[in-house]
Design a protein around this motif. Structure first.
Motif, PDB file in Angstrom:
ATOM      1  N   HIS A 185       0.945  -1.188   0.037  1.00  0.00           N
ATOM      2  CA  HIS A 185      -0.144   0.154   0.046  1.00  0.00           C
ATOM      3  C   HIS A 185       0.977   1.291  -0.002  1.00  0.00           C
ATOM      4  N   ILE A 186       0.723   2.028  -1.003  1.00  0.00           N
ATOM      5  CA  ILE A 186       1.494   3.317  -0.796  1.00  0.00           C
ATOM      6  C   ILE A 186       0.322   4.251  -0.723  1.00  0.00           C
ATOM      7  N   PRO A 187       0.701   4.780   0.719  1.00  0.00           N
ATOM      8  CA  PRO A 187      -0.427   5.667   1.309  1.00  0.00           C
ATOM      9  C   PRO A 187      -0.514   7.052   0.589  1.00  0.00           C
ATOM     10  N   ASN A 229      12.494   2.841   8.677  1.00  0.00           N
ATOM     11  CA  ASN A 229      11.334   3.006   8.175  1.00  0.00           C
ATOM     12  C   ASN A 229      11.025   2.069   7.047  1.00  0.00           C
ATOM     13  N   ARG A 243       9.866   0.409  -0.243  1.00  0.00           N
ATOM     14  CA  ARG A 243       9.493  -0.592   0.942  1.00  0.00           C
ATOM     15  C   ARG A 243       8.218  -1.375   0.106  1.00  0.00           C
ATOM     16  N   GLU A 244       7.559  -0.655  -0.375  1.00  0.00           N
ATOM     17  CA  GLU A 244       6.390  -1.337  -1.010  1.00  0.00           C
ATOM     18  C   GLU A 244       6.502  -2.115  -2.279  1.00  0.00           C
ATOM     19  N   MET A 266       9.305  -1.485   8.246  1.00  0.00           N
ATOM     20  CA  MET A 266       8.106  -1.340   8.844  1.00  0.00           C
ATOM     21  C   MET A 266       7.241  -2.432   8.356  1.00  0.00           C
ATOM     22  N   GLY A 283       2.722   7.260   6.185  1.00  0.00           N
ATOM     23  CA  GLY A 283       3.570   6.422   5.387  1.00  0.00           C
ATOM     24  C   GLY A 283       4.927   6.269   6.071  1.00  0.00           C
ATOM     25  N   THR A 284       5.585   7.315   6.831  1.00  0.00           N
ATOM     26  CA  THR A 284       6.868   6.992   7.648  1.00  0.00           C
ATOM     27  C   THR A 284       6.833   7.499   8.894  1.00  0.00           C
ATOM     28  N   ILE A 290       9.252   5.108   0.462  1.00  0.00           N
ATOM     29  CA  ILE A 290       7.835   4.132   0.572  1.00  0.00           C
ATOM     30  C   ILE A 290       8.025   3.306  -0.423  1.00  0.00           C
ATOM     31  N   THR A 335       3.879  11.874   4.963  1.00  0.00           N
ATOM     32  CA  THR A 335       4.363  12.058   6.190  1.00  0.00           C
ATOM     33  C   THR A 335       3.704  11.600   7.308  1.00  0.00           C
TER      34      THR A 335
END
Ligand SMILES: Nc1ncnc2c1ncn2[C@@H]1O[C@H](COP(=O)(O)OP(=O)(O)OP(=O)(O)O)[C@@H](O)[C@H]1O
Ligand SMILES: [Mg+2]
Lengths: 523, 377
Positions: free
Chosen positions: A348-350, A367, A426-427, A370, A357-358, A423, A354
Motif C-alpha cells: 500500500h502506497i498511502p 522506516n 519498501r512497498e 516497517m 507512510g513514515t 515508501i 508524512t
C-alpha cells in the motif's frame, strides 16, 4: 539598476547539511508582481532555499535582501515581519482546532478574550477577496487537503504576507483545485503580491510562471528564464541534465486470475458520512487498473478499506479467493486485519507520506523494515537482526536512489521526493501480489516519475495486480489496462480504451450506461 | 519598524558580532555527556557562590559532600544502594515514555511491588525456612506482577476507553500508598507499630557485608544483589527497545501511531503491555528495596523515587544505559543530603544541579554561533 524591482534577492547562498551540500552559491531574485517558479530534481535544494528565505534554516554563506535592504532572518516570525510567508510542502496545522483558531495561533492579537466570531468574519472576508472559500468554524481534520491548503494561504495573507512562497502546492490538489489555486494566485498578483512557486509539473510551471529558475544538485542550473522563451523539453533537460523521454514501453499481455475482488463495499469517512456506497471492482494478475476521480470521492476510504485500516459497514474484500475483510467485523481487532492484508502480499502506497507512510524520527532503516520486520530475515525469533536490516536498507537505498548520507539518518531530514522513494522502495521490494498505489508519483521529479512508472510496469510484467489511484488522467491513461471512474463512492463505469472525454464526464457523475444512451440519442 | 531594523543592521554591517542560536543537525552521544558534565560543574560553581554568600567554605562543603557520597568504598556502596531503586523506576519511565505513554505512576507501582513481594513472606505463601533460591525469585516475580497489575489498570483504561493515563496513574499512586498503609497499620502491623515484622533472612537479598566473615574487606558494605539485578534490567530494557520486534513496535508507535497502524501493529495491546512492563520494572524496584534494604514492609519506603525517576529518564534522553550513571549521581546526591547538616545545603545544590542539567539539554539540542550582524558570515 533594476535592483528596486526585486522584492527579494538572494546572493551566493550556501547551506551544508551533514553529508550534503544542499545549496551551493545560489542566486535568486523575485521581482515585484511576478510568479517565479523554482524547479529541480528531488533533493536539488529547492525546499532548503525557500526555508532559508523564511528563516527556518540559516545559510552558511550568502546574503538576503528584502526590498533592497540586507536582512537577517532568524525565524519564520522575522520573515513574516518582512512580509515573507510560506505554505509548506507538509502542512503545519493543528487538526483539532478550527480554521480561525489555526490562523490566529501564535499571534499577539487577540490576547485573552478571543472574540472568535469577530475573527471568523474577518477571515471569511479575506477568503472571499482571494477566492479562498473555507468555513472559518470548521475543524482542520474535517477539511480536505485542498481546503487545508487554503487555510495555510489565508494564514499567511492574514499575517500580511507580501511575498508568498508555495512549496509544491499542487502536489496534493485535484486538477480542478489546481485551477482554483491558479485563479487565487493570479488575483494575488493583481493585488501587487509576488509569488515563489515550486513544482515538479512542467505543464503547470509553463502555465503559471513568469520566470523560471532551475536548481541541479544544489547549484544554479539556469536563472530567471522567461517562460515565453522556453519549452517543456528544454526545462526537463535543464533539470535532469539529460533528455527525458515522456514515453513508456508497455508490453501487451493478457491478465491472469483475479487477485482483488471488492464486492458491494460500504464505509463511512472521518466525518461519519457514507463515503463508499456499495462499490465493486476487481483487479487481475498482471494488470494495472486505474481508478480515476476527483479527489474526495471515496478514493482514500477505498484504499484504507481494502488494506484493513478503515472499518467497513457492508461488503467484502477478497484477495486470491480469501475473504480478508467483511462488513460485520468489529473495529476492535482492526490491526489484525491490517496484518492479514499485509501477509496476503498486499502493499500500500498511502496518500499521506508524512503522517501515515513514515515515522519521522526513526532512521531510514527502521522506516524501510516497517512491513518486513515480522518475517525473516529481518525477524529472528523475537529479535530483529539489525545486520540484515541494515544490509537490506543499504541495498534499497542504492536500488531506489534514495539520496541520504547514511541509513541511520532520521526520515524527517529527507526531501519530499526522497521520502516518496523510501515508501516506494519498501512497498515494491516485497514483491507484492497486489499493490494499492495511491498517487505513487506525487512529488517526484520528471526523471523519478519515469523510473516509478517503469517500476510499476515491471511489477505488472511480473504478474502483480495493481490498483492505481490517481488524479492525473494522463498518468492513468498511459499506465492502465482498464480504468474505473469513481464518483461519490460509486463506480460510474469502466473504460478499456482510454478516452479522456468519457472519463471526464463520468468523473462528474454521469453513469456509463446513461452516457451510452445519450450518445445514441444524439446520433 | 522594518526600516529601523534594517537601518540598524546596515549601520552595524560587518562591524559587530552577535550570538545566535540554531538547532543542531547532529546530536552526537559524547556531546550529551560533555554537556551534562559541564552543567554539573557550572551548578557546583553556582552553588559555591551561594555557599560563600551565606558564609560557608564552598570547597570544604563540596569535598565533604563528595566524600559523603563517593569518598570511600563504604559510602560508595551506600550510594549504589540508593541508586538501585532509582535505576528501576527510571527504566519504568523510559519504556513508557518511549511510547509516549505518560506513566507517572512509578511511585505507586513501586509500593505495590513491595507489597507483592511481602505477600510471599508475610501471608505467608512460602514458609520462612524456604531456600532463598526459591524465596527471592518468588518475591521478584510477585513484586513484578503486582507492579504490572498497577500498570495494567491505567493501561487498559487508556487503551479501551481513552482515559488519560497521567491522571489515572497519578491517582493510583495515592491508592497504592493507602493500600500499603492499611496493611502495615492493621493486617501485618507488628505490636501496633506501623510496620510489618522483619522478614526472615531467607527473604533478604545477599549483601557484601554478609560475607565479611570470609572476606574482611566487605565489612559494612551494604550493597546488595539488587544493584546487579538493576543493571541487568537496564541491559534487558535496552535490548527490548533496540533489538527486539516488540521494541521496534514501541518506538514506531511512539514516533507515529498512524504509521504503526498502517504497519499492522496492535496499539491497544501494546498500550496495555507497555504499561505492564513499566509497572513491573517499578514493582521490581519496590521488591529490591524491601528485600535488600529495609527487610520489612513499612511506610515511606520511597522518598519520591517515582518522580525522581521521571527526571532521570529525561536526563538520560530515554536511553536505558545512560539511566545507570545518572541514577548513581542522583543516588550520591540523595545520600549526601542525608549526611550533611544543615541538610538544606545539599538540597540546594541538588536543585541547582537539576536546573542546570535541564537547561543544558537546550545546549545539547541547539548550537550557539558567533556571527556578524548584517552580513551572514
Ligand atoms: N535538516 C536537514 N538535515 C540534513 N539534511 C537535509 C535537511 N534538510 C534537507 N536535507 C537534505 O538536503 C538536500 C536538499 O533537500 P531539499 O528538501 O531542499 O530538496 P528539494 O529540492 O526540496 O527536493 P524535493 O523535490 O524532493 O522536495 C536533500 O539531500 C536532503 O536530504
Ligand atoms: Mg522539497
Amino acid at each position: 539598476m533594476d535592483d528596486h524591482l526585486n522584492v527579494v534577492e538572494l546572493k551566493g547562498i550556501s547551506k551544508q547539511f551533514p553529508g550534503v551540500l544542499a545549496n551551493d552559491q545560489v542566486d535568486f531574485s523575485l521581482r515585484s508582481g511576478e510568479i517565479h517558479a523554482l524547479l529541480g530534481e528531488n533533493g536539488a535544494g529547492k525546499s532548503t532555499l525557500v526555508n532559508i528565505l523564511t528563516g527556518l534554516y540559516r545559510p552558511d554563506k550568502g546574503t538576503i535582501r528584502v526590498e533592497g535592504e540586507y536582512v537577517d532572518l532568524r525565524s519564520p516570525r522575522d520573515a513574516i515581519n518582512y512580509g515573507i510567508g510560506m505554505v509548506h510542502q507538509h502542512f503545519m496545522l493543528v487538526p483539532t482546532q478550527t480554521v480561525t483558531e489555526n490562523i490566529l495561533l501564535g499571534l499577539d492579537e487577540p490576547r485573552f478574550n478571543m472574540n472568535l466570531s469577530h475573527y471568523d468574519q474577518i477571515i471569511s472576508d479575506l477568503g472571499e477577496q482571494y477566492g479562498l472559500q473555507v468555513d472559518p468554524r470548521a475543524r482542520i481534520w474535517q477539511l480536505s487537503v485542498g481546503e487545508q491548503q487554503r487555510v495555510e494561504i489565508l494564514k499567511m495573507l492574514y499575517r500580511g504576507a507580501n511575498v508568498l512562497i508555495m512549496d509544491e502546492p499542487t502536489a496534493v490538489l485535484a486538477p480542478q483545485e489546481i485551477q482554483e489555486l491558479f485563479t487565487t494566485l493570479r488575483s494575488m498578483i493583481a493585488e501587487g503580491k509576488s509569488i515563489i512557486f515550486i513544482s515538479h509539473k512542467l505543464d503547470e510551471v509553463m502555465a503559471i510562471a513568469d520566470r523560471i529558475t532551475v536548481l541541479r544538485k544544489g547549484k544554479l542550473s539556469a536563472e530567471g528564464l522567461l517562460t515565453k522563451e522556453i519549452t517543456k523539453h528544454d526545462l526537463a533537460r535543464e533539470m535532469v541534465g539529460r533528455d527525458v523521454l515522456f514515453r513508456l514501453n508497455k508490453v501487451e499481455q493478457t491478465p491472469g486470475d483475479i487477485v482483488l475482488a471488492v464486492e458491494g463495499l460500504k464505509a463511512l469517512n472521518n466525518k461519519g458520512i457514507q463515503a463508499l456506497r456499495g462499490l465493486s471492482l476487481h483487479v487481475a494478475a498482471g494488470e494495472i487498473v486505474g481508478l480515476a476521480g476527483v479527489a474526495g470521492n471515496g478514493q482514500t476510504e477505498l484504499a484504507e478499506a481494502i488494506t484493513g485500516l478503515r472499518p467497513i459497514t457492508e461488503g467484502k474484500v477478497v484477495v486470491h479467493g480469501q475473504v480478508l475483510i467483511e462488513g460485520n467485523m468489529s473495529g476492535q481487532r482492526r490491526s489484525r486485519h491490517v496484518r492479514q492484508v499485509i501477509d496476503a502480499g498486499v502493499s500500500h502506497i498511502p496518500e499521506d507520506r508524512t503522517h501515515v507512510g513514515t515515522a519521522p524520527n526513526l532512521s531510514i532503516t527502521d522506516n524501510l523494515i516497517m512491513k518486513g520486520y515480522r518475517q525473516p530475515p529481518i525477524a529472528k525469533g523475537w529479535s530483529i537482526d539489525s545486520l540484515s536490516a541494515n544490509t537490506q536498507a543499504e541495498t534499497l537505498r542504492e536500488a531506489y536512489d534514495i539520496i541520504v548520507p547514511t541509513v541511520e539518518t532520521p526520515a524527517r531530514l529527507l526531501s519530499g521526493g526522497n521520502l516518496q522513494r523510501l515508501i516506494l522502495a519498501r512497498e515494491i521490494s516485497c514483491e507484492p501480489k497486489l499493490m494499492i498505489a495511491m498517487q505513487p508519483t506525487r512529488g517526484l521529479d520528471v526523471g523519478a516519475i519515469e523510473t516509478v512508472q517503469r517500476l510499476l510496469l515491471q511489477q505488472r510484467e511480473n504478474g502483480a495486480a495493481i490498483l492505481l489511484i490517481s488524479e492525473e488522467l494522463e498518468e492513468l491513461i498511459s499506465l492502465s489496462d482498464r480504468i474505473y471512474v469513481i464518483y461519490e463512492g460509486e463506480i460510474m463505469g469502466e473504460v478499456m480504451e482510454a478516452d479522456s472525454e468519457t472519463i471526464g464526464l463520468m468523473m462528474t457523475g454521469t453513469r456509463q450506461k446513461d452516457l451510452v444512451a445519450t450518445r445514441k440519442v444524439s446520433r | 519598524m522594518r526600516t529601523i531594523l534594517s537601518l540598524f543592521a546596515e549601520y552595524l554591517g560587518g562591524t559587530r558580532f552577535r550570538l545566535r542560536m540554531e538547532p543542531r543537525m547532529k546530536q552526537p552521544g559524547w556531546l550529551g555527556l560533555i554537556v551534562s558534565l559541564g552543567a554539573v560543574t557550572f551548578a557546583l560553581v553556582l552553588g559555591g557562590i551561594v555557599l560563600m554568600l551565606v558564609g560557608g567554605d564552598p570547597i570544604r562543603a563540596y569535598v565533604f559532600m563528595a566524600m559523603a557520597a563517593f569518598g570511600n568504598i563504604g559510602v560508595f556502596s551506600d550510594t549504589l544502594v540508593k541508586a538501585t531503586p532509582l535505576i528501576l523506576v527510571s527504566l519504568a519511565a523510559v519504556v513508557a515514555f518511549r511510547m509516549r505513554l505518560w506513566n507517572i505512576g512509578a511511585e505507586g507501582q513501586f509500593y505495590l511491588g513491595a507489597f507483592g513481594a511481602s505477600l510471599i513472606v508475610l501471608t505467608p505463601i512460602l514458609p520462612p525456612e524456604t531456600s532463598p533460591w526459591l524465596m527471592i525469585p518468588a518475591m521478584m516475580v510477585m513484586g513484578m506482577l503486582a507492579g504490572a497489575l498497577w500498570g495494567f489498570i491505567p493501561g487498559y483504561l487508556k487503551a479501551k476507553y481513552n482515559v488519560n493515563e497521567i491522571i489515572s496513574t497519578l491517582m493510583m499512586n495515592y491508592i497504592a500508598v493507602a493500600w500499603n498503609n492499611y496493611f502495615i497499620f492493621d493486617v501485618w502491623s507488628e505490636g501496633g507499630f506501623q510496620m510489618s515484622r522483619q522478614f526472615p533472612k531467607t527473604a533478604w537479598l545477599p549483601r557484601l557485608t554478609d560475607y565479611a566473615a570470609q572476606v574482611p574487606m566487605f565489612r559494612g558494605l551494604t550493597i546488595h544483589l539488587g544493584f546487579v539485578i538493576a543493571m541487568i534490567a537496564a541491559g534487558v530494557v535496552w535490548w527490548i527497545l533496540y533489538r527486539s520486534r516488540w521494541g521496534y513496535e514501541i518506538r514506531l508507535i511512539g514516533d507515529n501511531p498512524r504509521a504503526a497502524r498502517y504497519a499492522g501493529i496492535n496499539i491497544v495491546r501494546n498500550t496495555i503491555l507497555v504499561m505492564m512492563l513499566s509497572g513491573a520494572l517499578a514493582g521490581l524496584g519496590g521488591m529490591l528495596e524491601i528485600s535488600g534494604v529495609v527487610h520489612r514492609l513499612q511506610g515511606a519506603i520511597s522518598s519520591g523515587y517515582g518522580f525522581t525517576g521521571i527526571i532521570i529518564a529525561w536526563l538520560a534522553k530515554l536511553n536505558p544505559i545512560l539511566v545507570v550513571p545518572i541514577s548513581i549521581l542522583f543516588g550520591g546526591l540523595l545520600l549526601a543530603g542525608r549526611e550533611i547538616q544543615p541538610s538544606g545545603i545539599p538540597m540546594l545544590i541538588q536543585g541547582i544541579i537539576l536546573v542546570c542539567l535541564i537547561g543544558s539539554d537546550f545546549l545539547f539540542r541547539n548550537r550557539i554561533r558567533l556571527v556578524r550582524v548584517g552580513q551572514e558570515a
